[in-house]
Design an enzyme around this catalytic site. Structure first.
Site, PDB file in Angstrom:
ATOM      1  N   ASN A  93      -0.793 -19.240  31.414  1.00 42.00           N
ATOM      2  CA  ASN A  93      -0.677 -17.820  31.757  1.00 42.00           C
ATOM      3  C   ASN A  93      -1.905 -17.020  31.370  1.00 42.00           C
ATOM      4  O   ASN A  93      -1.984 -15.846  31.662  1.00 42.00           O
ATOM      5  CB  ASN A  93       0.560 -17.231  31.064  1.00 42.00           C
ATOM      6  CG  ASN A  93       0.535 -17.471  29.571  1.00 42.00           C
ATOM      7  OD1 ASN A  93       0.121 -18.536  29.108  1.00 42.00           O
ATOM      8  ND2 ASN A  93       0.965 -16.500  28.814  1.00 42.00           N
ATOM      9  N   TYR A  94      -2.864 -17.664  30.732  1.00 45.58           N
ATOM     10  CA  TYR A  94      -3.977 -16.933  30.142  1.00 45.58           C
ATOM     11  C   TYR A  94      -5.279 -17.486  30.699  1.00 45.58           C
ATOM     12  O   TYR A  94      -5.547 -18.690  30.586  1.00 45.58           O
ATOM     13  CB  TYR A  94      -3.902 -17.127  28.618  1.00 45.58           C
ATOM     14  CG  TYR A  94      -4.875 -16.311  27.815  1.00 45.58           C
ATOM     15  CD1 TYR A  94      -4.987 -14.939  27.989  1.00 45.58           C
ATOM     16  CD2 TYR A  94      -5.682 -16.918  26.851  1.00 45.58           C
ATOM     17  CE1 TYR A  94      -5.875 -14.197  27.226  1.00 45.58           C
ATOM     18  CE2 TYR A  94      -6.559 -16.181  26.081  1.00 45.58           C
ATOM     19  CZ  TYR A  94      -6.660 -14.816  26.277  1.00 45.58           C
ATOM     20  OH  TYR A  94      -7.532 -14.080  25.522  1.00 45.58           O
ATOM     21  N   THR A 131       5.577   8.202 -19.048  1.00 49.60           N
ATOM     22  CA  THR A 131       6.469   8.642 -17.965  1.00 49.60           C
ATOM     23  C   THR A 131       6.533  10.171 -17.860  1.00 49.60           C
ATOM     24  O   THR A 131       6.652  10.722 -16.759  1.00 49.60           O
ATOM     25  CB  THR A 131       7.888   8.086 -18.160  1.00 49.60           C
ATOM     26  OG1 THR A 131       8.329   8.390 -19.487  1.00 49.60           O
ATOM     27  CG2 THR A 131       7.934   6.574 -17.967  1.00 49.60           C
ATOM     28  N   ASN A 145       9.528  -6.625 -14.001  1.00 47.38           N
ATOM     29  CA  ASN A 145       8.265  -6.654 -14.745  1.00 47.38           C
ATOM     30  C   ASN A 145       7.518  -7.959 -14.582  1.00 47.38           C
ATOM     31  O   ASN A 145       6.341  -8.032 -14.912  1.00 47.38           O
ATOM     32  CB  ASN A 145       8.531  -6.414 -16.236  1.00 47.38           C
ATOM     33  CG  ASN A 145       9.077  -5.020 -16.482  1.00 47.38           C
ATOM     34  OD1 ASN A 145       8.428  -4.021 -16.161  1.00 47.38           O
ATOM     35  ND2 ASN A 145      10.298  -4.942 -16.987  1.00 47.38           N
ATOM     36  N   ALA A 197      10.009 -31.989  30.961  1.00 49.80           N
ATOM     37  CA  ALA A 197       9.314 -32.252  29.701  1.00 49.80           C
ATOM     38  C   ALA A 197       7.807 -32.202  29.901  1.00 49.80           C
ATOM     39  O   ALA A 197       7.295 -32.660  30.918  1.00 49.80           O
ATOM     40  CB  ALA A 197       9.711 -33.622  29.159  1.00 49.80           C
ATOM     41  N   ARG A 246       9.550 -16.962  20.666  1.00 47.57           N
ATOM     42  CA  ARG A 246       8.609 -15.937  20.198  1.00 47.57           C
ATOM     43  C   ARG A 246       8.957 -14.568  20.785  1.00 47.57           C
ATOM     44  O   ARG A 246       9.890 -14.444  21.571  1.00 47.57           O
ATOM     45  CB  ARG A 246       7.195 -16.386  20.534  1.00 47.57           C
ATOM     46  CG  ARG A 246       6.809 -17.635  19.693  1.00 47.57           C
ATOM     47  CD  ARG A 246       5.473 -18.207  20.114  1.00 47.57           C
ATOM     48  NE  ARG A 246       4.447 -17.171  20.106  1.00 47.57           N
ATOM     49  CZ  ARG A 246       3.332 -17.224  20.836  1.00 47.57           C
ATOM     50  NH1 ARG A 246       3.111 -18.248  21.644  1.00 47.57           N
ATOM     51  NH2 ARG A 246       2.446 -16.260  20.768  1.00 47.57           N
ATOM     52  N   ASP A 279       9.798   0.484  -9.528  1.00 43.74           N
ATOM     53  CA  ASP A 279      10.057  -0.933  -9.796  1.00 43.74           C
ATOM     54  C   ASP A 279      11.541  -1.207 -10.052  1.00 43.74           C
ATOM     55  O   ASP A 279      11.897  -2.260 -10.581  1.00 43.74           O
ATOM     56  CB  ASP A 279       9.200  -1.428 -10.974  1.00 43.74           C
ATOM     57  CG  ASP A 279       9.450  -0.647 -12.256  1.00 43.74           C
ATOM     58  OD1 ASP A 279      10.242   0.326 -12.236  1.00 43.74           O
ATOM     59  OD2 ASP A 279       8.843  -1.008 -13.284  1.00 43.74           O
ATOM     60  N   ARG A 324       2.481  -7.746 -16.447  1.00 44.84           N
ATOM     61  CA  ARG A 324       3.177  -9.034 -16.555  1.00 44.84           C
ATOM     62  C   ARG A 324       3.416  -9.730 -15.213  1.00 44.84           C
ATOM     63  O   ARG A 324       3.810 -10.887 -15.176  1.00 44.84           O
ATOM     64  CB  ARG A 324       4.505  -8.855 -17.309  1.00 44.84           C
ATOM     65  CG  ARG A 324       4.300  -8.792 -18.821  1.00 44.84           C
ATOM     66  CD  ARG A 324       5.618  -8.747 -19.543  1.00 44.84           C
ATOM     67  NE  ARG A 324       6.222  -7.428 -19.486  1.00 44.84           N
ATOM     68  CZ  ARG A 324       7.539  -7.201 -19.622  1.00 44.84           C
ATOM     69  NH1 ARG A 324       8.359  -8.221 -19.809  1.00 44.84           N
ATOM     70  NH2 ARG A 324       8.012  -5.974 -19.572  1.00 44.84           N
TER      71      ARG A 324
HETATM   72  C1  UD1 Z   1      11.422   3.808 -19.669  1.00 45.61           C
HETATM   73  C2  UD1 Z   1      12.176   4.826 -20.519  1.00 45.61           C
HETATM   74  C3  UD1 Z   1      13.262   4.122 -21.299  1.00 45.61           C
HETATM   75  C4  UD1 Z   1      14.198   3.399 -20.351  1.00 45.61           C
HETATM   76  C5  UD1 Z   1      13.397   2.451 -19.470  1.00 45.61           C
HETATM   77  C6  UD1 Z   1      14.283   1.857 -18.411  1.00 45.61           C
HETATM   78  C7  UD1 Z   1      10.466   6.460 -21.123  1.00 45.61           C
HETATM   79  C8  UD1 Z   1       9.586   6.985 -22.182  1.00 45.61           C
HETATM   80  N1  UD1 Z   1      11.242   5.431 -21.440  1.00 45.61           N
HETATM   81  O1  UD1 Z   1      10.773   2.934 -20.567  1.00 45.61           O
HETATM   82  O2  UD1 Z   1      13.989   5.076 -22.055  1.00 45.61           O
HETATM   83  O3  UD1 Z   1      15.179   2.691 -21.077  1.00 45.61           O
HETATM   84  O4  UD1 Z   1      12.332   3.150 -18.801  1.00 45.61           O
HETATM   85  O5  UD1 Z   1      13.565   0.870 -17.704  1.00 45.61           O
HETATM   86  O6  UD1 Z   1      10.502   7.005 -20.046  1.00 45.61           O
HETATM   87  N2  UD1 Z   1       4.977   4.867 -15.180  1.00 45.61           N
HETATM   88  C9  UD1 Z   1       4.054   5.677 -14.594  1.00 45.61           C
HETATM   89  N3  UD1 Z   1       3.092   6.231 -15.381  1.00 45.61           N
HETATM   90  C10 UD1 Z   1       3.022   6.018 -16.690  1.00 45.61           C
HETATM   91  C11 UD1 Z   1       3.992   5.188 -17.290  1.00 45.61           C
HETATM   92  C12 UD1 Z   1       4.978   4.630 -16.518  1.00 45.61           C
HETATM   93  O7  UD1 Z   1       4.058   5.889 -13.387  1.00 45.61           O
HETATM   94  O8  UD1 Z   1       2.111   6.564 -17.328  1.00 45.61           O
HETATM   95  C13 UD1 Z   1       6.024   4.279 -14.338  1.00 45.61           C
HETATM   96  C14 UD1 Z   1       6.017   2.769 -14.370  1.00 45.61           C
HETATM   97  O9  UD1 Z   1       5.166   2.268 -13.351  1.00 45.61           O
HETATM   98  C15 UD1 Z   1       7.463   2.431 -14.123  1.00 45.61           C
HETATM   99  C16 UD1 Z   1       8.204   3.599 -14.743  1.00 45.61           C
HETATM  100  O10 UD1 Z   1       7.268   4.645 -14.847  1.00 45.61           O
HETATM  101  O11 UD1 Z   1       7.760   2.400 -12.756  1.00 45.61           O
HETATM  102  C17 UD1 Z   1       8.808   3.270 -16.102  1.00 45.61           C
HETATM  103  O12 UD1 Z   1       7.737   2.942 -16.949  1.00 45.61           O
HETATM  104  P1  UD1 Z   1       7.874   1.828 -18.055  1.00 45.61           P
HETATM  105  O13 UD1 Z   1       6.613   1.682 -18.763  1.00 45.61           O
HETATM  106  O14 UD1 Z   1       8.493   0.633 -17.460  1.00 45.61           O
HETATM  107  O15 UD1 Z   1       8.902   2.547 -19.019  1.00 45.61           O
HETATM  108  P2  UD1 Z   1       9.633   1.873 -20.209  1.00 45.61           P
HETATM  109  O16 UD1 Z   1       8.729   1.802 -21.345  1.00 45.61           O
HETATM  110  O17 UD1 Z   1      10.275   0.628 -19.739  1.00 45.61           O
HETATM  111 CA    CA Z   2      10.332  -0.623 -17.602  1.00 42.49          CA
END
Ligand code: UD1
Ligand code: CA
Length: 469
Positions: free
Chosen positions: A399-400, A87, A233, A393, A346, A110, A20
């Site tokens: 210098n270069y 996650t 996001n 003024a 600078r 993030d 997004r």
């Molecule tokens: C997650 C939580 C949710 C919580 C929310 C808060 C899970 C399953 N859910 O959901 O309960 O309320 O965060 O914002 O954990 N990421 C990876 N690899 C992946 C997927 C995600 O590195 O395969 C990273 C993303 O880049 C991000 C973070 O994990 O930084 C969270 O991922 P995101 O997809 O935003 O999780 P949500 O679905 O929002």
């Molecule tokens: Ca999220």
């Protein structure tokens, strides 16, 4: 940091795509308050004295890995998650980098504004033998994982929005995405995750039901400050969080006595330290390390980075101060100095007390001693300028030579006329005067008037050409 003798290791999830944002730049490298989102999180982790900081990368991995540093010069570890299966799968990739004896703090790349004190409280809640979740209640919890509690209040599960029943969707307490858990408990739970859910992902949040099944206490550390758990996001969310953060910085400064003409038009992208009775007009941007002494006034529309401004100095509108981070590159403005409007200082511009720098004057890598003045349209670079020098003024230091930079020395009490070129290396002797329009290539003696320009001639019998008929 240690809890009951246990070291803290941080795992930061930063592999997601950030669709997004609609940007070529990986989401976690977008900047808030001048720093990449992920850098905020890394800095916070380092502030916990974490033994290890492990960053899980995937989308744009090479760019992300090159785009952050450990603030203390320590080691950042990167593990890659490819493909991104959720996650839980992300944290699984970090398992080999997480020692069994530590407390693991899971953060998201993030979510930039979580405070160290909040994480310390979460680690305390974990206590080395519990699963601690950072939670918050939202009026509109749509999209988040809900904290499901038993009748006695004990946390039973986190249910993702897409998997939740109507009754569960009515729960306002949500999981922030941040937890603290002993590695020895986390690792076997991660190994048991599956992806049988609405999104077909390995959810980290499923560890809660394993903890409950095993009789490990699950504690929710609930906070009220939404900024600390706000994730980015989209560009809209990024701009909103930026403004909310800036308003908070502005408020803190105003509470210390700083007078801001308008806290809504004020940006700090680094650290700003202010003495008493500092006044800052609208639309100023401060970057890097900036110190404003007592009674300093900053006019409208100035950008100031890596600078020390002495007490009582006035920076008039539209001035650009562009110091560098290294001490030699830092810009210094002395006590009671006047700078601008439309001046440009600078890297390495060092102005003494009561120096005056006027409109369209550029100073680079030059020291101006007390009381020196360059009031209009001038360039001074790679120079040492003595006390009380008056620099006319339109005059410049050349210098270069196309290959090397040379130094110009202008000793105390010199007057440089208008439209002079001082070709370095050259020294203008103390108390000397350089006549306007001079091109100076050789050192000049102290006290003398030096003129180096064509002699003026007037031809009285000269006739202007006439147009042919
Ligand atoms: C997650 C939580 C949710 C919580 C929310 C808060 C899970 C399953 N859910 O959901 O309960 O309320 O965060 O914002 O954990 N990421 C990876 N690899 C992946 C997927 C995600 O590195 O395969 C990273 C993303 O880049 C991000 C973070 O994990 O930084 C969270 O991922 P995101 O997809 O935003 O999780 P949500 O679905 O929002
Ligand atoms: Ca999220």
């Amino acid at each position: 940091m240690k809890q009951n003798g246990q070291a803290v290791d941080v795992a930061i999830m930063a592999a997601g795509k950030g669709t997004r944002m609609k940007s070529r730049l990986p989401k976690v490298l977008h900047r808030l308050a001048g720093r990449a989102l992920l850098q905020h999180v890394v800095d916070t982790a380092a502030g916990l004295n974490a033994r290890r900081v492990v960053v899980i990368t995937g989308h744009g991995a090479a760019e992300v890995e090159a785009g952050v540093v450990h603030p203390g010069g320590g080691l950042l570890q990167f593990v890659r998650q490819e493909p991104q299966l959720g996650t839980g799968h992300a944290v699984q990739q970090a398992v080999p980098a997480l020692p069994d004896d530590g407390i693991v703090v899971v953060l998201s790349g993030d979510v930039p504004l979580t405070e160290g004190t909040t994480l310390r409280a979460l680690i305390d809640a974990c206590g080395g033998d519990k699963l601690a979740l950072l939670t918050i209640a939202f009026d509109d919890p749509t999209g988040y994982g809900r904290i499901v509690r038993a009748a006695n209040g004990e946390v039973q599960a986190i249910v993702e929005h897409k998997d939740a029943s109507e009754a569960q969707r009515a729960i306002q307490e949500i999981y922030s995405g941040i937890m603290a858990v002993p590695a020895r408990l986390l690792k076997p739970w991660l190994a048991k995750l599956d992806n049988k859910n609405a999104q077909g992902e390995y959810y980290l949040t499923d560890v809660v039901k394993f903890a409950v099944a095993q009789g490990v206490p699950v504690v929710a550390h609930k906070i009220a400050d939404a900024l600390q758990v706000a994730g980015i996001n989209s560009p809209v969310q990024l701009a909103e969080l930026e403004r909310a953060h800036q308003q908070r910085v502005a408020r803190t400064l105003m509470e210390q006595g700083v007078r801001l003409a308008d806290p809504a038009r004020f940006d700090v992208r680094g650290e700003l330290l202010c003495g008493q009775d500092v006044e800052i007009d609208i639309n100023c941007i401060f970057a890097g390390q900036v110190e404003l002494g007592e009674g300093v006034r900053i006019g409208a529309h100035c950008t100031i980075s890596n600078a020390r401004i002495g007490a009582g100095a006035v920076i008039h509108p539209y001035t650009h101060i562009e110091g560098g981070f290294a001490e030699k590159d830092r810009v210094e403005v002395g006590v009671g100095a006047l700078v601008g409007p439309y001046a440009r200082l600078r890297p390495g511009a060092k102005l003494g007390d009561e120096v005056h720098i006027g409109n369209f004057v550029e100073i680079k890598a030059a020291t101006l001693a007390k009381g020196a003045k360059a009031n209009h349209l001038a360039y001074i670079g790679d120079s040492k300028v003595g006390e009380r020098v008056n620099y006319g003024a339109g005059s410049i230091t050349a210098n270069y030579d196309g290959a090397n930079k040379h130094t110009t020395v202008i000793e105390a009490d010199v007057h440089i006329g208008s439209n002079c070129v001082l070709i370095a290396p050259v020294t203008i002797g103390a108390g000397g005067t350089v006549g306007g329009g001079s091109t100076i290539t050789k050192d000049t003696p102290p006290g003398a008037l030096t003129v180096a320009r064509a002699k003026q001639v007037s031809l009285s019998n000269w006739k202007r050409p006439e147009k042919k008929k």
